[in-house]
Design a protein around this motif. Structure first.
Motif, PDB file in Angstrom:
ATOM      1  N   UNK A  27     -19.615   0.091  27.661  1.00 26.95           N
ATOM      2  CA  UNK A  27     -19.808   1.654  27.850  1.00 26.95           C
ATOM      3  C   UNK A  27     -18.778   2.045  26.559  1.00 26.95           C
ATOM      4  N   UNK A  28     -19.081   3.269  26.292  1.00 22.40           N
ATOM      5  CA  UNK A  28     -18.289   3.879  25.273  1.00 22.40           C
ATOM      6  C   UNK A  28     -16.861   3.926  25.633  1.00 22.40           C
ATOM      7  N   UNK A  29     -16.553   4.140  26.990  1.00 27.20           N
ATOM      8  CA  UNK A  29     -15.185   4.097  27.288  1.00 27.20           C
ATOM      9  C   UNK A  29     -14.588   2.726  27.295  1.00 27.20           C
ATOM     10  N   UNK A  30     -14.998   1.891  27.579  1.00 26.97           N
ATOM     11  CA  UNK A  30     -14.666   0.335  27.415  1.00 26.97           C
ATOM     12  C   UNK A  30     -14.436   0.145  26.021  1.00 26.97           C
ATOM     13  N   UNK A  31     -15.397   0.421  25.104  1.00 32.63           N
ATOM     14  CA  UNK A  31     -15.285   0.356  23.662  1.00 32.63           C
ATOM     15  C   UNK A  31     -13.851   0.832  23.256  1.00 32.63           C
ATOM     16  N   UNK A  32     -13.577   2.079  23.650  1.00 38.92           N
ATOM     17  CA  UNK A  32     -12.543   3.005  23.179  1.00 38.92           C
ATOM     18  C   UNK A  32     -11.268   2.284  23.842  1.00 38.92           C
ATOM     19  N   UNK A  33     -11.411   1.828  25.021  1.00 37.24           N
ATOM     20  CA  UNK A  33      -9.896   1.198  25.570  1.00 37.24           C
ATOM     21  C   UNK A  33      -9.759  -0.004  24.892  1.00 37.24           C
ATOM     22  N   UNK A  34     -10.869  -0.946  24.526  1.00 36.43           N
ATOM     23  CA  UNK A  34     -10.373  -2.065  23.706  1.00 36.43           C
ATOM     24  C   UNK A  34      -9.852  -1.829  22.735  1.00 36.43           C
ATOM     25  N   UNK A  35     -10.634  -0.770  21.979  1.00 34.57           N
ATOM     26  CA  UNK A  35     -10.158  -0.564  20.377  1.00 34.57           C
ATOM     27  C   UNK A  35      -8.536  -0.247  20.378  1.00 34.57           C
ATOM     28  N   UNK A  36      -8.152   0.772  21.454  1.00 32.63           N
ATOM     29  CA  UNK A  36      -6.669   1.308  21.518  1.00 32.63           C
ATOM     30  C   UNK A  36      -5.907   0.143  21.925  1.00 32.63           C
ATOM     31  N   UNK A  37      -6.228  -0.618  22.995  1.00 27.42           N
ATOM     32  CA  UNK A  37      -5.410  -1.711  23.307  1.00 27.42           C
ATOM     33  C   UNK A  37      -5.138  -2.850  22.357  1.00 27.42           C
ATOM     34  N   UNK A  38      -6.304  -3.044  21.628  1.00 29.20           N
ATOM     35  CA  UNK A  38      -6.029  -3.897  20.204  1.00 29.20           C
ATOM     36  C   UNK A  38      -5.019  -3.289  19.316  1.00 29.20           C
ATOM     37  N   UNK A  39      -5.236  -1.856  19.001  1.00 31.77           N
ATOM     38  CA  UNK A  39      -4.288  -1.367  18.017  1.00 31.77           C
ATOM     39  C   UNK A  39      -2.937  -1.522  18.415  1.00 31.77           C
ATOM     40  N   UNK A  40      -2.660  -1.183  19.792  1.00 30.62           N
ATOM     41  CA  UNK A  40      -1.216  -1.302  20.364  1.00 30.62           C
ATOM     42  C   UNK A  40      -0.513  -2.691  20.093  1.00 30.62           C
ATOM     43  N   UNK A  41      -1.431  -3.840  20.015  1.00 34.41           N
ATOM     44  CA  UNK A  41      -0.736  -5.007  19.992  1.00 34.41           C
ATOM     45  C   UNK A  41      -0.892  -5.648  18.572  1.00 34.41           C
ATOM     46  N   UNK A  42      -1.135  -4.773  17.567  1.00 37.14           N
ATOM     47  CA  UNK A  42      -1.205  -5.369  16.071  1.00 37.14           C
ATOM     48  C   UNK A  42       0.272  -4.781  15.641  1.00 37.14           C
ATOM     49  N   UNK A  43       0.710  -6.002  14.888  1.00 38.36           N
ATOM     50  CA  UNK A  43       2.115  -5.819  14.435  1.00 38.36           C
ATOM     51  C   UNK A  43       2.183  -4.586  13.198  1.00 38.36           C
ATOM     52  N   UNK A  44       3.300  -4.039  13.206  1.00 40.47           N
ATOM     53  CA  UNK A  44       3.507  -2.861  12.492  1.00 40.47           C
ATOM     54  C   UNK A  44       3.070  -2.974  10.978  1.00 40.47           C
ATOM     55  N   UNK A  45       3.255  -4.115  10.254  1.00 42.13           N
ATOM     56  CA  UNK A  45       2.475  -4.102   8.939  1.00 42.13           C
ATOM     57  C   UNK A  45       1.097  -4.075   9.003  1.00 42.13           C
ATOM     58  N   UNK A  46       0.332  -4.788   9.774  1.00 43.46           N
ATOM     59  CA  UNK A  46      -0.898  -4.362  10.131  1.00 43.46           C
ATOM     60  C   UNK A  46      -1.416  -3.413  10.242  1.00 43.46           C
ATOM     61  N   UNK A  47      -0.737  -2.637  11.030  1.00 44.42           N
ATOM     62  CA  UNK A  47      -1.015  -1.206  11.553  1.00 44.42           C
ATOM     63  C   UNK A  47      -1.178  -0.196   9.866  1.00 44.42           C
ATOM     64  N   UNK A  48      -0.010  -0.704   9.324  1.00 42.88           N
ATOM     65  CA  UNK A  48       0.031   0.133   7.903  1.00 42.88           C
ATOM     66  C   UNK A  48      -0.850  -0.128   7.038  1.00 42.88           C
ATOM     67  N   UNK A  49      -1.552  -1.275   6.987  1.00 39.10           N
ATOM     68  CA  UNK A  49      -2.553  -1.840   6.088  1.00 39.10           C
ATOM     69  C   UNK A  49      -3.711  -1.093   6.350  1.00 39.10           C
ATOM     70  N   UNK A  50      -4.030  -0.975   7.961  1.00 36.75           N
ATOM     71  CA  UNK A  50      -5.152  -0.496   8.372  1.00 36.75           C
ATOM     72  C   UNK A  50      -5.133   0.984   8.177  1.00 36.75           C
ATOM     73  N   UNK A  51      -4.020   1.618   8.065  1.00 40.48           N
ATOM     74  CA  UNK A  51      -3.815   3.105   8.036  1.00 40.48           C
ATOM     75  C   UNK A  51      -4.257   3.178   6.582  1.00 40.48           C
ATOM     76  N   UNK A  52      -3.712   2.501   5.700  1.00 41.97           N
ATOM     77  CA  UNK A  52      -4.279   2.503   4.063  1.00 41.97           C
ATOM     78  C   UNK A  52      -5.686   2.491   4.062  1.00 41.97           C
TER      79      UNK A  52
END
Length: 151
Positions: A36-61
């Motif tokens: 479902x769209x909701x499950x995809x959204x949930x997996x996306x945000x759960x995964x983002x929360x587990x990503x180390x800060x450096x990778x989040x910074x790179x992803x934002x860039x």
């Protein structure tokens, strides 16, 4: 059995992230992965929360660069002169091609949407905390009730 489920979950999370990085909507991601769209959204945000800060910074860039490119293209449309065409023919007004405002207005709408996305990406839309002070006195009035009878 549990290990296989964990591997499948990780593969799905990886695929959700890959598709989102390509600019897919959650609905499109869900359709491609059979969730479902909701499950995809949930997996996306759960995964983002587990990503180390450096990778989040790179992803934002990376996302900011994508938004910059979209913004550049939207401004190109915004700055271009658009002529009204109907049934394959240019429409004239007083011997001059009539300008079409619709593409300009759509480009403005697109620019605003991109800027809104950038603000969310960079956390600029954080709610403003406001404190309301002062004394407030509330008086209740009951109609049709015998107040003396209640005492």
């Amino acid at each position: 059995m549990a290990r296989r489920a964990t591997e499948e979950d990780q593969e799905r999370r990886t695929e959700v992230m890959r598709l989102k990085r390509q600019g897919q909507t959650f609905e499109a991601v869900g359709e491609q992965l059979g969730i479902s769209r909701q499950r995809a959204h949930q997996l996306y945000w759960d995964t983002l929360r587990k990503i180390p800060v450096q990778e989040v910074t790179e992803y934002r860039a990376e996302q900011a660069e994508r938004l910059d490119e979209m913004l550049r293209r939207a401004y190109e449309v915004l700055e271009r002169k658009h002529i009204t065409v109907s049934n394959g023919k240019v429409i004239y007004h007083e011997d001059q091609p009539l300008e079409d405002d619709a593409p300009t207005l759509m480009a403005i709408k697109t620019v605003l949407a991109i800027e809104e996305q950038r603000a969310r990406l960079l956390g600029l839309n954080a709610p403003v905390k406001q404190q309301i002070g002062g004394e407030v006195q509330v008086t209740y009035s009951f109609e049709g009730v015998d107040m003396e009878g209640l005492r």
